[in-house]
Design a protein around this motif. Structure first.
Motif, PDB file in Angstrom:
ATOM      1  N   ASP B  45       0.809  -1.216   0.000  1.00 35.05           N
ATOM      2  CA  ASP B  45       0.000   0.000   0.000  1.00 35.05           C
ATOM      3  C   ASP B  45       0.847   1.271   0.000  1.00 35.05           C
ATOM      4  N   LEU B  48       3.344   3.847  -3.418  1.00 37.81           N
ATOM      5  CA  LEU B  48       2.342   4.536  -4.219  1.00 37.81           C
ATOM      6  C   LEU B  48       2.763   4.645  -5.681  1.00 37.81           C
ATOM      7  N   GLY B  49       1.841   4.285  -6.563  1.00 40.88           N
ATOM      8  CA  GLY B  49       2.090   4.445  -7.986  1.00 40.88           C
ATOM      9  C   GLY B  49       2.976   3.390  -8.606  1.00 40.88           C
ATOM     10  N   ASP B  51       4.067  -0.141 -10.095  1.00 39.48           N
ATOM     11  CA  ASP B  51       3.319  -1.183 -10.798  1.00 39.48           C
ATOM     12  C   ASP B  51       3.659  -2.568 -10.263  1.00 39.48           C
ATOM     13  N   ASP B 443       7.945   1.256 -12.157  1.00 39.87           N
ATOM     14  CA  ASP B 443       6.826   2.176 -12.352  1.00 39.87           C
ATOM     15  C   ASP B 443       6.870   2.583 -13.814  1.00 39.87           C
ATOM     16  N   GLY B 444       5.883   2.147 -14.564  1.00 38.37           N
ATOM     17  CA  GLY B 444       5.919   2.409 -16.001  1.00 38.37           C
ATOM     18  C   GLY B 444       7.136   1.741 -16.594  1.00 38.37           C
ATOM     19  N   LEU B 445       7.918   2.511 -17.365  1.00 38.73           N
ATOM     20  CA  LEU B 445       9.118   1.941 -17.968  1.00 38.73           C
ATOM     21  C   LEU B 445      10.311   1.999 -17.038  1.00 38.73           C
ATOM     22  N   GLY B 446      10.175   2.705 -15.933  1.00 40.88           N
ATOM     23  CA  GLY B 446      11.314   2.912 -15.046  1.00 40.88           C
ATOM     24  C   GLY B 446      11.564   1.709 -14.158  1.00 40.88           C
ATOM     25  N   ASP B 449      13.982   3.554 -10.676  1.00 39.12           N
ATOM     26  CA  ASP B 449      14.152   5.001 -10.558  1.00 39.12           C
ATOM     27  C   ASP B 449      13.155   5.618  -9.581  1.00 39.12           C
ATOM     28  N   VAL B 450      12.304   4.783  -8.995  1.00 37.88           N
ATOM     29  CA  VAL B 450      11.444   5.252  -7.907  1.00 37.88           C
ATOM     30  C   VAL B 450      11.995   4.645  -6.616  1.00 37.88           C
ATOM     31  N   GLY B 451      12.421   5.495  -5.712  1.00 34.10           N
ATOM     32  CA  GLY B 451      12.987   5.013  -4.455  1.00 34.10           C
ATOM     33  C   GLY B 451      12.365   5.729  -3.288  1.00 34.10           C
ATOM     34  N   ASN B 452      13.060   5.731  -2.171  1.00 38.27           N
ATOM     35  CA  ASN B 452      12.467   6.242  -0.943  1.00 38.27           C
ATOM     36  C   ASN B 452      12.049   7.708  -1.007  1.00 38.27           C
ATOM     37  N   VAL B 454      11.233   9.573  -3.676  1.00 38.31           N
ATOM     38  CA  VAL B 454      10.056   9.732  -4.528  1.00 38.31           C
ATOM     39  C   VAL B 454       8.813   9.205  -3.807  1.00 38.31           C
ATOM     40  N   ARG B 458       5.392  11.116  -2.689  1.00 34.45           N
ATOM     41  CA  ARG B 458       4.039  10.680  -3.092  1.00 34.45           C
ATOM     42  C   ARG B 458       3.135  10.496  -1.875  1.00 34.45           C
ATOM     43  N   SER B 462      -0.179  12.561  -1.229  1.00 39.90           N
ATOM     44  CA  SER B 462      -1.455  11.843  -1.163  1.00 39.90           C
ATOM     45  C   SER B 462      -2.224  12.204   0.095  1.00 39.90           C
TER      46      SER B 462
END
Lengths: 555, 555
Positions: B45, B48-49, B51, B443-446, B449-452, B454, B458, B462
């Motif tokens: 949960d 966030l965001g 995939d 996340d998407g194509l990444g 590249d999404v880490g703590n 980012v 989010r 939120s």
């Protein structure tokens, strides 16, 4: 025509049907509106940032002069948690039993409306009149003492609202449900039964609260080290049994967590808890006692991130830290939506190396009756019409199945959603025009100022973050004076995506220059050009759709 | 010294312990690294965001020349879903059975790396050598055909990895688990058993997949209207039984949802599904048949918002809309974390008025063995050491309890987390130095590249949204040229909070003017002054803490 033929009866739910929580029901008898409960609900996953949810009571506000009172069936948050907000909007008397009133008073004090509230004490033997309408009560068993069902007497027969209930044959406080009284109400004639559907999907009979107590006592008896027990603060029966288990095993008991301290104080003062002298200690004294001589009763049974238990498990509590020698009893189940956070706490406790007793290990009993009990209630009341309440739609449907089993005809069962009205005339029922209903979201101090647009934005932001694009334009010369600057939050790591952001900057610059050349100087089209162009580029490169917020400053 | 004394064996998990999903294990025998599975996990949960989540394989990348191959135990996403990402980083052979390879090939094609991948077919009778290490297999039952357990033979004894398993006495495809072979492996000597803990909390024996099929057949037999069935696309046994139920009741069957269509096509082509001629119809033909002559098999058993079933329930599907005359069978249970979305779909179906068969109504059987089966596996293998794998820590602990019951000593049981290494030398075990491990978020194509930071942004966004504060300053004259402009997203309704935003504007202006007067022209302190001042003011007024993003433009 006799009164019997003219009295018009309507029932509706403002909350508590098609959902778990914020129970609130209206019963109208001619000019009298009687409200039952005023609960709150915890937000769904998609209500981002919302603290609590209460019912929309605009129908009651519009008809305030006809609202004769609010009856509270018991002291749980999903039945009383919305009251302080409701009383700020309508000033009507509140009827409740002693423990319920005790808990309510405290909440109203916190909200600063204690002085204006008109609180009236009842017990299960009370008979009161709300407007012209006689109302009586019957005792039910549940996971808090002093619970009542409500019987609203109309010329067409009684409207019975069960509140939350189970049939506990060995109640902890020795007070059994008024089965005889329920049977008498049934014999006299029930026009409509509104009954608790929470456990309508569960076969059999819910186990007695005493069994959960026995499970807890067994753990106390066999455990050598320190014990930490968590449960719902409002489960006074469970708390009583933890007190007895501690006392029986010669352990001191420390109470931790604001709501746990508050409930024990109120229930103790009002005589609903028997607490042996010298049993309780302060939490800063815990470490002065040997581990085998101490137990801790704490909030946090739902894995709430800021609760005492979660902090103890993370080593972030001021006085108490869970160690590998501790045994933790989770004497509760996760309410729907909390499964993940409860599991996370259990896993964290195991990670520390503590022993954890939870789930099916006999330390919890539900407060709601299962299928056999729900059928018993239906058979006692033998209602002409039946409204399954308190539960999600699938639970209402499961309750309908039980009603069919005991012989209630399908056309006499109404599965209602919030705001739907059932009208009774001449002992016939039909769906009437709806009353307003819905969720009122409370976020911080704001009541109702977070709605669909704000939530939609929070959802977008939570998914892919935001890119703010700022540029300063000279409107006269139509030239870029400063920028564009692109700032990203929650989208990508800036350091790892320098090229992407640089290219984005170039793209925005070229869009701006094109617009300037073509004399597109409507800000709105300038902005939508930037939004669309950048959005398309970023989706192509990343398959993400961050919110894009173009801001144009003018000099 | 003999080989027996010198061969060094290490086992570790890169994923699948302390969590549900992204199973990936490493077994090292001297210079050989053998990898078992390469799964994905669905995000928690708080991711966030995101995939999907895959294991961190940097240890394998560092030691690529020693990695002899990746063995896939079966074709579920939590065992094969990370493979295409892993193969982009290390180029090693992949070993799997026919159906698993079929499913993998399709995924690798989608990822565009099909041509480079070295896929090698095995069956449960294969004996292969990975480097110097002999590896054999044994058949297990699970909710997809063609599942194997893995036996890595070392001089110290076998390392056995069960994969996901149950002991199904009446398997749908008639292929029983290789119990005799398992017993033989046990007799020969198992150094370490790594066994599936998913259902270690469940007493008794998991029911046979055939029983779920019987439940589905019963519903088909008694239902007069149209039937819609949803299940996991990868549960080929369940799909087979839906096909049989449709065929036995003379219904045409439409298959809806991308993954369902794909699995049926692959499993059908490879001979794992028997589909009667003329049974299947296209989804745009559904309405050409009488409701009682048609059934629909669809994705959406987890309440995924974009799945076919959810769209059918919302009236947003191109061809099919659920009606009050439909019966919907949810032949699956919610995987942890999906409880709320599954409930929401069930409730929505009831809202429409459809009949819904779900949960305990005998149309689902788990693919994982319960306590009695886990004990049977332990007794067959009689391992010297035991690693409970596949599950959250509490499940690993529950599995440990079972091992204790069958007589394995506690000091021979290792509950490991990701990255922890157990080393075996001279038939002794100890914890060795860790290998790198963790979550890689996609996340998407990444990838990664999404880490703590980012995610933290989010989460903040939120909860209370964002306020962007923009001002244009003339750096030379130290004056405000334009602004401050305050733009709010996800914080409050602008229309209902005009005063609050106006006051905020005044506050920011006064902070700026004070800074300008005091010659605070360091942007960073200017920004932090705005952030702190505004944050304090807004918290006092609203008890909310939106992200505040000051942007200063310079001309």
């Amino acid at each position: 025509m006799s009164k019997q033929e003219t009295e018009k009866v309507r029932v509706f739910a403002l909350g508590g049907v098609g959902e778990i929580g914020k129970n609130m029901y209206g019963i109208e008898v001619d000019e009298d509106i009687i409200v039952i409960d005023a609960g709150l609900m915890f937000p769904d996953d998609d209500m981002l940032g919302v603290d609590i949810v209460i019912p929309d009571v605009s129908y009651l506000v519009e008809n305030e002069e006809r609202v004769r009172g609010i009856i509270l069936t018991h002291g749980h948050e999903d039945h009383i948690g919305g009251l302080s907000y409701v009383l700020k909007k309508i000033n009507v008397p509140v009827y409740a039993t002693k423990l319920t009133l005790g808990l309510v008073e405290e909440k109203l004090k916190e909200a600063g409306i204690h002085r204006h509230a008109e609180l009236r004490l009842i017990d299960s033997n009370s008979r009161i009149k709300l407007g012209n309408t006689p109302v009586s009560f019957f005792r039910v068993s549940h996971s808090i003492p002093d619970c009542v069902g409500v019987c609203v007497e109309t010329s067409q027969g009684a409207i019975v609202h069960t509140g939350d209930f189970k049939f506990d044959q060995t109640p902890v406080d020795g007070k059994h449900a008024d089965i005889g009284k329920m049977a008498a109400i049934g014999q006299k004639g029930v026009l409509c039964l509104m009954s608790d559907s929470t456990n309508a999907e569960r076969p059999g009979t819910t186990k007695s609260e005493a069994e959960a107590g026995k499970g807890i006592k067994d753990v106390f008896a066999r455990t050598k080290g320190r014990l930490i027990v968590t449960s719902f603060a409002s489960n006074v029966h469970r708390i009583q049994q933890v007190i007895q288990a501690a006392s029986a095993t010669n352990r001191k008991l420390a109470v931790v967590g604001k709501s746990m301290v508050r409930v024990i104080s109120i229930a103790g003062k009002l005589g609903y808890l028997k607490i042996p002298k010298d049993l309780l200690i302060d939490m800063d004294e815990v470490n002065k006692h040997k581990p085998e001589k101490v137990a801790i009763l704490t909030t946090g049974s739902q894995g709430e991130p800021m609760s005492a238990l979660t902090r103890m498990a993370k080593g972030a509590h001021r006085h108490i830290t869970i160690t590998p020698n501790d045994t933790v009893i989770i004497a509760a189940t996760a309410i729907p939506g909390n499964e993940t956070s409860v599991s996370a706490v259990i896993d964290q406790l195991y990670r520390i190396g503590a022993e954890v007793i939870y789930g099916s290990q006999a330390v919890h009993a539900s407060g709601h009756g299962s299928q056999e009990e729900l059928k018993l209630m239906l058979n006692l009341m033998r209602p002409k019409f039946f409204l399954p309440i308190h539960g999600e739609i699938r639970m209402q449907h499961a309750h309908q199945q039980l009603a069919l089993q005991v012989g209630i005809k399908k056309e006499r069962i109404y599965i209602v959603e919030k705001g739907e009205v059932i009208e009774f005339t001449k002992q016939q029922a039909r769906r009437g025009p709806k009353v307003p209903s819905g969720h009122v979201l409370i976020d911080g101090l704001g009541v109702g100022d977070v709605g669909n647009i704000v939530l939609r934005d929070r959802r977008l932001l939570s998914k892919d973050g935001i890119l703010v694009v700022v540029v300063t334009l000279n409107k006269k010369t139509n030239t870029i004076v400063s920028g564009p600057n692109i700032i990203s939050r929650g989208f990508v790591y800036v350091r790892e995506s320098e090229e992407l952001l640089e290219k984005s900057n170039e793209l925005v610059t070229s869009i701006l220059q094109k617009c300037v050349t073509e004399n597109v100087n409507e800000w709105s089209s300038l902005k939508s050009n930037i939004r669309e162009g950048l959005s398309r580029y970023l989706f192509e490169k990343t398959k993400r759709r961050p919110m894009i917020l173009p801001i144009i400053m003018e000099v």
